[in-house]
Each structure stands twice: as structure tokens, then as C-alpha cells.
Enzyme design. Structure first.
Site, PDB file in Angstrom:
ATOM      1  N   ASP A 171       0.848  -1.193   0.000  1.00  0.00           N
ATOM      2  CA  ASP A 171       0.000   0.000   0.000  1.00  0.00           C
ATOM      3  C   ASP A 171       0.881   1.240   0.000  1.00  0.00           C
ATOM      4  O   ASP A 171       2.093   1.151   0.215  1.00  0.00           O
ATOM      5  CB  ASP A 171      -1.026   0.004   1.141  1.00  0.00           C
TER       6      ASP A 171
ATOM      7  N   PHE B  92       6.770   1.972  -4.099  1.00  0.00           N
ATOM      8  CA  PHE B  92       8.153   2.188  -3.673  1.00  0.00           C
ATOM      9  C   PHE B  92       8.684   3.584  -4.005  1.00  0.00           C
ATOM     10  O   PHE B  92       9.761   3.967  -3.544  1.00  0.00           O
ATOM     11  CB  PHE B  92       9.107   1.124  -4.248  1.00  0.00           C
TER      12      PHE B  92
ATOM     13  N   HIS C 256      11.461  -9.580   0.403  1.00  0.00           N
ATOM     14  CA  HIS C 256      11.132  -8.161   0.249  1.00  0.00           C
ATOM     15  C   HIS C 256      12.368  -7.292   0.524  1.00  0.00           C
ATOM     16  O   HIS C 256      13.233  -7.678   1.313  1.00  0.00           O
ATOM     17  CB  HIS C 256      10.008  -7.822   1.243  1.00  0.00           C
TER      18      HIS C 256
END
Length: 222
Positions: free
Chosen positions: A67, A80, A189
Site C-alpha cells: 500500500d 516504492f 522483500h
């Protein structure tokens, strides 16, 4: 009921069926109420910016986020990415570190990834809005269903696309992608919590550009 959405034409055509579904009407009503009653990011005009800057026929690479950033001045509609003049968030800094390690491009002076989007990198958050200072506050309101539909539409209509799925959330969201006609790259991630468990050193940017060259697609200038 058909809900009118200001969306780039190729995506609007591909996703037109979503606009008549009950969940989407509820989602639009929720978003309108949120923007009228609280501070929400990104600015309303940038909610669909990932689609606007990267039309469906031009998509070369897909990067999936969760989000938007929830602090002032950060979110600009691209996952990002942050606006110029904003300090680089830790995950973005690790992305730039990996690019330098992988293909030798030094960390740029700002974190605005519009330059990627204009080259065909779809920077898609699963949830397209968020309340100020409240991470995840607009999850499970319908955005995830809409962005799932976008990924499914891209998978159906295009081939030889590179998908970068970082972390378990993005990997679950990309479960529908056809690995036989696309390059699907997966790793932990880039968050500081997991970057050193396999994101740094994953080589995704070099692999993506090599794949594009093999298929006569202009590589991305990362």
C-alpha cells in the site's frame, strides 16, 4: 451500476467489467468519503497514476507493492516511489543498493520512479490509497480485488513480461501469472527486515534486462 473512473484508456477497456461490480461501487463510495473527511495519500488525482504512466500495451516489467506510503509528501501513486526532495525510505534504498550491486548503476539523487514507469515498469500497489500515518488502513476495502483484476488482465493479454515479486504478499498476489510465457522473479522483500535474507544479491534487474534483450524488447534504464 456503472461507476465512472478516470483511467488511462487501455486499462479502462481491460478493466471495464470491474466498474459494474458491486464491490467497486462500494470502494468508490469509501474512497470519496475518506478523501472528504480525512487526510489520505496519495493525492486523489494520483490514485491511478501507475496505470496512467504505463499503458497496458507498454508494460515490460511489473513490480508489486502493498500500500502507499502514509507520511506527508511521500506517496505519488507508484509503489516504492517517493517525490523528489523526500528522503529515501529504507526499502527503496535497498532497491537502489541492489541495482548498484547487480548492474553498477549508482544510487540516484531522488526516489521518484516516474522515470521507470515511463519506460514500461508498472509500479502497482495492491491497495491504492491509505490514511495518513495509518499503514494498511485502506486494505480490504476492495482495492485488492481491483488490482488482482489488473494483473489478471495483463496476464491474459500480454506475454514476455517480467514480474518482480518481492516478499510473500506480492508472491501470493502474482499466483495467477503464467510462468510459461513470462519471466517471474521472486525473492524476499527489500524491507530492512528481510533484505539481507535474499533480496540483496537476487540479481533481478540484470536478469530482467537480459530477458528483454533476448526477446527484442528495449531494456529498462534503471
Amino acid at each position: 451500476m456503472l461507476v465512472q473512473v478516470n483511467l488511462e484508456d487501455s486499462w479502462k477497456k481491460a478493466l471495464s467489467a470491474e466498474f459494474t461490480k458491486p464491490y467497486f461501487e462500494i470502494l468508490v463510495a469509501f474512497a470519496k468519503e475518506a478523501y472528504s473527511s480525512e487526510v489520505v495519500y496519495p493525492p486523489a488525482r494520483q490514485i491511478f497514476r501507475a496505470f496512467d504512466l504505463t499503458p497496458l500495451p507498454q508494460v515490460k516489467v511489473v513490480i508489486i507493492g502493498q500500500d502507499p506510503y502514509h507520511n506527508p509528501g511521500q506517496a505519488n501513486g507508484l509503489c516504492f516511489s517517493v517525490n523528489e526532495g523526500i528522503a529515501l525510505p529504507p526499502s527503496l534504498l535497498n532497491i537502489f543498493k541492489e541495482i548498484q550491486m547487480d548492474i553498477g548503476i549508482p544510487t540516484p539523487g531522488n526516489g521518484n520512479l516516474e522515470r521507470w514507469a515511463s519506460q514500461g515498469v508498472l509500479l502497482l500497489n495492491a491497495t491504492l490509497t491509505v490514511g495518513a500515518h495509518s499503514a494498511g488502513s485502506h486494505q480490504n476495502k476492495g482495492w485488492e480485488q481491483f488490482t488482482d483484476a489488473a494483473i489478471a488482465a495483463l496476464n491474459e493479454r500480454r506475454k514476455n513480461v517480467v514480474y518482480m515479486l518481492w516478499g510473500s504478499y506480492a508472491q501470493r498476489k502474482g499466483a495467477c501469472i503464467d510462468h510459461t510465457k513470462n519471466l517471474v522473479l521472486q525473492s524476499p522483500h527489500p524491507s530492512p527486515l528481510s533484505a539481507y535474507r535474499g533480496f540483496l544479491g537476487n540479481g533481478h534487474f540484470g536478469k530482467a534486462n537480459a530477458f528483454m534483450r533476448e526477446h527484442d524488447i528495449a531494456p529498462v534504464q534503471w
